[in-house]
Design a protein around this motif. Structure first.
Motif, mmCIF file in Angstrom:
data_model
loop_
_atom_site.group_PDB
_atom_site.id
_atom_site.type_symbol
_atom_site.label_atom_id
_atom_site.label_comp_id
_atom_site.label_asym_id
_atom_site.label_seq_id
_atom_site.Cartn_x
_atom_site.Cartn_y
_atom_site.Cartn_z
ATOM 1 N N GLN A 1 -17.610 38.521 22.637
ATOM 2 C CA GLN A 1 -17.108 37.634 23.675
ATOM 3 C C GLN A 1 -17.573 36.044 23.125
ATOM 4 O O GLN A 1 -17.070 35.097 23.068
ATOM 5 N N LEU B 1 -16.595 35.127 19.857
ATOM 6 C CA LEU B 1 -15.163 34.668 19.739
ATOM 7 C C LEU B 1 -15.139 33.096 20.353
ATOM 8 O O LEU B 1 -14.396 32.118 19.835
ATOM 9 N N LYS B 2 -15.680 32.861 21.644
ATOM 10 C CA LYS B 2 -15.531 31.725 22.079
ATOM 11 C C LYS B 2 -16.123 30.578 21.379
ATOM 12 O O LYS B 2 -15.355 29.519 21.088
ATOM 13 N N PHE C 1 -10.096 41.895 14.320
ATOM 14 C CA PHE C 1 -9.180 41.602 15.386
ATOM 15 C C PHE C 1 -8.086 40.727 15.201
ATOM 16 O O PHE C 1 -7.050 40.780 15.527
ATOM 17 N N SER D 1 -5.605 40.945 12.356
ATOM 18 C CA SER D 1 -4.568 41.930 12.418
ATOM 19 C C SER D 1 -3.569 41.339 13.432
ATOM 20 O O SER D 1 -2.182 41.445 13.383
ATOM 21 N N ALA D 2 -4.118 40.522 14.530
ATOM 22 C CA ALA D 2 -3.291 40.127 15.454
ATOM 23 C C ALA D 2 -2.480 39.066 14.944
ATOM 24 O O ALA D 2 -1.064 38.929 15.179
ATOM 25 N N THR D 3 -2.946 38.079 14.439
ATOM 26 C CA THR D 3 -2.133 37.036 13.857
ATOM 27 C C THR D 3 -1.100 37.790 12.636
ATOM 28 O O THR D 3 0.179 37.242 12.459
ATOM 29 N N VAL E 1 0.320 40.428 13.052
ATOM 30 C CA VAL E 1 1.296 41.111 13.886
ATOM 31 C C VAL E 1 2.240 39.987 14.270
ATOM 32 O O VAL E 1 3.519 40.053 14.272
ATOM 33 N N VAL E 2 1.780 38.771 14.877
ATOM 34 C CA VAL E 2 2.435 37.711 15.204
ATOM 35 C C VAL E 2 3.537 37.194 14.236
ATOM 36 O O VAL E 2 4.466 36.931 14.587
ATOM 37 N N PHE F 1 -5.885 27.451 13.962
ATOM 38 C CA PHE F 1 -4.402 28.436 13.950
ATOM 39 C C PHE F 1 -4.331 28.606 15.411
ATOM 40 O O PHE F 1 -5.343 28.624 16.537
ATOM 41 N N PHE G 1 -4.318 30.240 18.527
ATOM 42 C CA PHE G 1 -4.942 31.120 19.185
ATOM 43 C C PHE G 1 -3.948 31.648 20.400
ATOM 44 O O PHE G 1 -3.993 32.577 20.919
ATOM 45 N N SER H 1 -0.766 31.640 20.625
ATOM 46 C CA SER H 1 0.364 32.592 20.458
ATOM 47 C C SER H 1 -0.380 33.827 19.976
ATOM 48 O O SER H 1 0.264 34.974 20.343
ATOM 49 N N VAL H 2 -1.568 33.773 19.446
ATOM 50 C CA VAL H 2 -2.134 35.138 19.003
ATOM 51 C C VAL H 2 -2.317 35.892 20.232
ATOM 52 O O VAL H 2 -1.886 37.209 20.194
ATOM 53 N N PHE H 3 -2.780 35.154 21.035
ATOM 54 C CA PHE H 3 -3.371 36.339 22.515
ATOM 55 C C PHE H 3 -2.092 36.391 23.260
ATOM 56 O O PHE H 3 -2.008 37.279 24.012
ATOM 57 N N THR I 1 1.083 36.839 22.502
ATOM 58 C CA THR I 1 2.101 37.901 22.089
ATOM 59 C C THR I 1 1.684 39.310 21.708
ATOM 60 O O THR I 1 2.458 39.952 21.729
ATOM 61 N N GLU I 2 0.396 39.163 21.320
ATOM 62 C CA GLU I 2 -0.040 40.468 21.047
ATOM 63 C C GLU I 2 -0.176 41.394 22.190
ATOM 64 O O GLU I 2 -0.592 42.320 22.081
ATOM 65 N N PRO J 1 2.765 44.002 22.061
ATOM 66 C CA PRO J 1 2.466 45.268 21.141
ATOM 67 C C PRO J 1 1.311 46.018 21.465
ATOM 68 O O PRO J 1 1.243 47.192 21.293
ATOM 69 N N LEU J 2 0.286 45.509 22.137
ATOM 70 C CA LEU J 2 -0.928 46.181 22.388
ATOM 71 C C LEU J 2 -0.657 47.215 23.448
ATOM 72 O O LEU J 2 -1.167 48.413 23.255
ATOM 73 N N VAL K 1 -7.126 48.157 16.262
ATOM 74 C CA VAL K 1 -7.298 47.022 17.227
ATOM 75 C C VAL K 1 -7.245 47.688 18.631
ATOM 76 O O VAL K 1 -8.040 47.077 19.430
ATOM 77 N N GLU L 1 -10.806 43.092 24.898
ATOM 78 C CA GLU L 1 -9.854 41.798 24.939
ATOM 79 C C GLU L 1 -9.601 41.423 26.429
ATOM 80 O O GLU L 1 -9.261 40.401 26.321
ATOM 81 N N PRO M 1 -11.821 40.643 28.826
ATOM 82 C CA PRO M 1 -12.542 39.595 28.903
ATOM 83 C C PRO M 1 -12.320 38.310 28.096
ATOM 84 O O PRO M 1 -12.536 37.231 28.423
ATOM 85 N N PHE M 2 -11.786 38.742 26.983
ATOM 86 C CA PHE M 2 -11.396 37.570 25.864
ATOM 87 C C PHE M 2 -10.311 36.720 26.693
ATOM 88 O O PHE M 2 -10.567 35.489 26.766
ATOM 89 N N ASN N 1 -11.672 34.723 29.350
ATOM 90 C CA ASN N 1 -12.173 33.536 28.906
ATOM 91 C C ASN N 1 -11.409 32.358 28.651
ATOM 92 O O ASN N 1 -11.368 31.122 28.735
ATOM 93 N N ARG N 2 -10.259 32.712 28.094
ATOM 94 C CA ARG N 2 -8.976 31.602 27.594
ATOM 95 C C ARG N 2 -8.515 31.156 28.944
ATOM 96 O O ARG N 2 -8.351 29.979 29.022
#
Lengths: 194, 330
Positions: A9, A12-13, A181, A184-186, A188-189, B240, B242, B244-246, B248-249, B252-253, B262, B269, B271-272, B275-276
């Motif tokens: 975490q 990533l932050k 992670f 792969s997420a981007t 997929v997007v 880039f 983030f 949209s990444v978080f 729209t995913e 699918p998740l 993943v 994810e 807690p991610f 955080n956002r």
């Protein structure tokens, strides 16, 4: 050792923060190599700063980044204002420590070597002795390679090198997981949006 | 992180590093030795005497007939097969062990890594093959155990031939086998921690461990490079999206379309995304980051859907922890 998920975490932050900071000023850099460098650098610095300078490798990483000409500006940008103390610590510590350590090690070696020779002299056959020396040479070679791999490893003795390596491996794993992670997420997007 | 446990699983085909295989051989040899121990004292005493001899004298004793040892390799197989029904295994296997020890003491003489010694390990492991198959035959086990043993030995042989320190490794293992049989899974014999041979073994063991560590670190660093390249290729710009990444995913998740690598990260994810949300709350008040977030909000309208999408049940403790961390940093 910190819990791996909290590690991720934090990483990533800080990584997001760093990326946004370095993309803030210049919008023109579109070459892939520059982007890759920026991503990697911000990831490395995020890794290092999560450690807050308590590990030698993190300090060395930051020091190397700020010393290198091409990445210096980016690094300063990414690290931002709150890291002034961190940069100061990282710049001053490694050379001082290494010189002190090396001097003390030399003194210790000199004092010990004179004693060791007189202590035990078993009449071993020559070939057995050379087997020992060959093995020692192998270990020494590998230790040197490891020192070159781990940032800031050249200034450490064997035991602390192993500790730093373990720490570094834990952080590398967290970094790889998070990056994979996000990648792969981007992907997929992008696939979904196309 | 997978710890490399040295637990011994009987009958399993090992793809693990050396210590486990030698542990297997230890146990095999221990059984054999126990059988030997019940023998009439004459044979046992000769074997024990061999154990107690220091390396150099043993080498001198046995070195006188190295070729006879090679020749006897064929004989004792026949001996053992004939004596199988009698149950009198002790004499031939004893002799086999002595021959093995002779072979390996010949190694000790030429301990440098030289091409000639690389041929000797094949001889020795061939001998050891024979020696090991005989005790297996003497057991009431079927030929399957025999096969697994020869498989393991073949693997060990291959590994020995491939490794740089092939001569040293086989010498070390054989020395362990021949001399440390009463003990199971002990690297250094009692009172011999500083013995030259055990020291050399331990040092080469250290070299192997260091090798593993180096490979691991190198592979991780290479992965980081590749992933950063991949990310750079995927995204047209540095900062880039983030959002949209978080945002729209999440779909699918939940559906499970994302590849399996993943999904293990789905738990962290949560807690991610927390955080956002904290980011957004905090940074709305922070003057420095307001222009940044302003730009982001112009481009994407994902923020409000994001808040509604991720209504994960998280403990209040973790939420307050994250907000505290953020407050400390900002």
């Amino acid at each position: 050792m910190r819990h791996p998920s909290s590690l991720k975490q934090e990483f990533l932050k800080k990584w997001i923060l760093g990326l946004q900071r370095c993309g803030f000023s210049s919008k023109k850099s579109t070459s892939i190599m520059e982007r890759k460098k920026a991503i990697k650098l911000s990831a490395d610095l995020a890794m290092a700063s999560t450690r807050n300078g308590t590990a030698c490798w993190s300090r060395a990483l930051i020091a190397n980044a700020s010393r290198d000409h091409e990445s210096k500006i980016l690094a300063e940008q990414i690290l931002g204002p709150e890291s002034q103390s961190l940069k100061k610590a990282s710049s001053t510590m490694p050379p001082v420590i290494c010189s002190r350590r090396i001097r003390s090690k030399k003194i210790l070696k000199r004092s010990c070597s004179s004693q060791v020779r007189r202590v035990r002299k078993i009449a071993l056959p020559q070939k057995v002795l050379s087997a020992n020396s060959v093995a020692k040479r192998l270990v020494q070679k590998r230790t040197n390679i490891l020192k070159s791999l781990v940032p800031g490893g050249e200034y450490m003795d064997d035991i602390s090198l192993i500790e730093e390596t373990l720490d570094y491996i834990a952080y590398l794993r967290a970094q790889v997981d998070v990056m994979r992670f996000v990648a792969s997420a981007t992907e997929v997007v992008n696939r979904n949006s196309d | 992180m997978e710890p490399n446990s040295a637990s011994y699983v009987p009958g399993s085909c090992p793809t693990r590093p050396e210590p486990e295989e030698t542990g297997l051989e230890f146990l095999q040899f221990r059984d054999e030795i126990q059988r030997l121990m019940t023998v009439p004292p004459e044979n046992a005493s000769s074997f024990r005497a061999l154990l107690e001899l220091p390396a150099t004298q043993a080498m001198q004793l046995l070195h006188s007939s190295p070729h006879s040892a090679a020749g006897g390799g064929d004989e004792h197989k026949r001996h053992s097969s004939s004596s199988f029904t009698n149950g009198n295994l002790t004499f031939p296997s004893n002799k086999a062990l002595i021959e093995r020890a002779a072979k390996f003491s010949v190694f000790a003489a030429a301990a440098e890594i030289s091409p000639e010694t690389s041929s000797v390990p094949s001889n020795s492991s061939a001998n050891s093959d024979k020696v090991k198959t005989e005790p297996a035959e003497t057991d009431s086990n079927p030929g399957s155990s025999n096969k697994t043993q020869t498989q393991k030995l073949a693997k060990r042989k291959e590994r020995q031939k491939k490794g740089k320190e092939s001569a040293k490794k086989s010498k070390n293992e054989s020395r362990e086998d021949a001399e440390k049989l009463p003990y199971v899974h002990v690297r250094a014999r009692r009172g011999q921690a500083t013995d030259s041979h055990s020291l050399a073994e331990r040092i080469s063991g250290t070299a192997l461990v260091l090798d593993e560590i180096i490979n691991h670190v190198q592979s991780l660093q290479r992965q980081v490079e590749l992933l950063s390249m991949r990310l750079a290729a995927v995204n047209p710009r540095i900062d880039f999206n983030f959002d949209s990444v978080f945002a729209t995913e999440g779909g699918p998740l939940i559906d499970g379309n994302i590849p399996s690598m993943v999904s293990p990260l789905m738990w962290p994810e949560n807690p991610f995304t927390e955080n956002r949300q904290n980011f957004q709350q905090q940074w709305n008040f922070d003057a420095v980051h307001q222009p940044l977030w302003g730009r982001e909000e112009e481009n994407h309208t994902f923020i409000t859907p994001e808040n509604s999408l991720f209504s994960y049940d998280s403990s209040a403790n973790s939420a307050s922890l994250h907000s505290n961390q953020l407050k400390m940093e900002l």
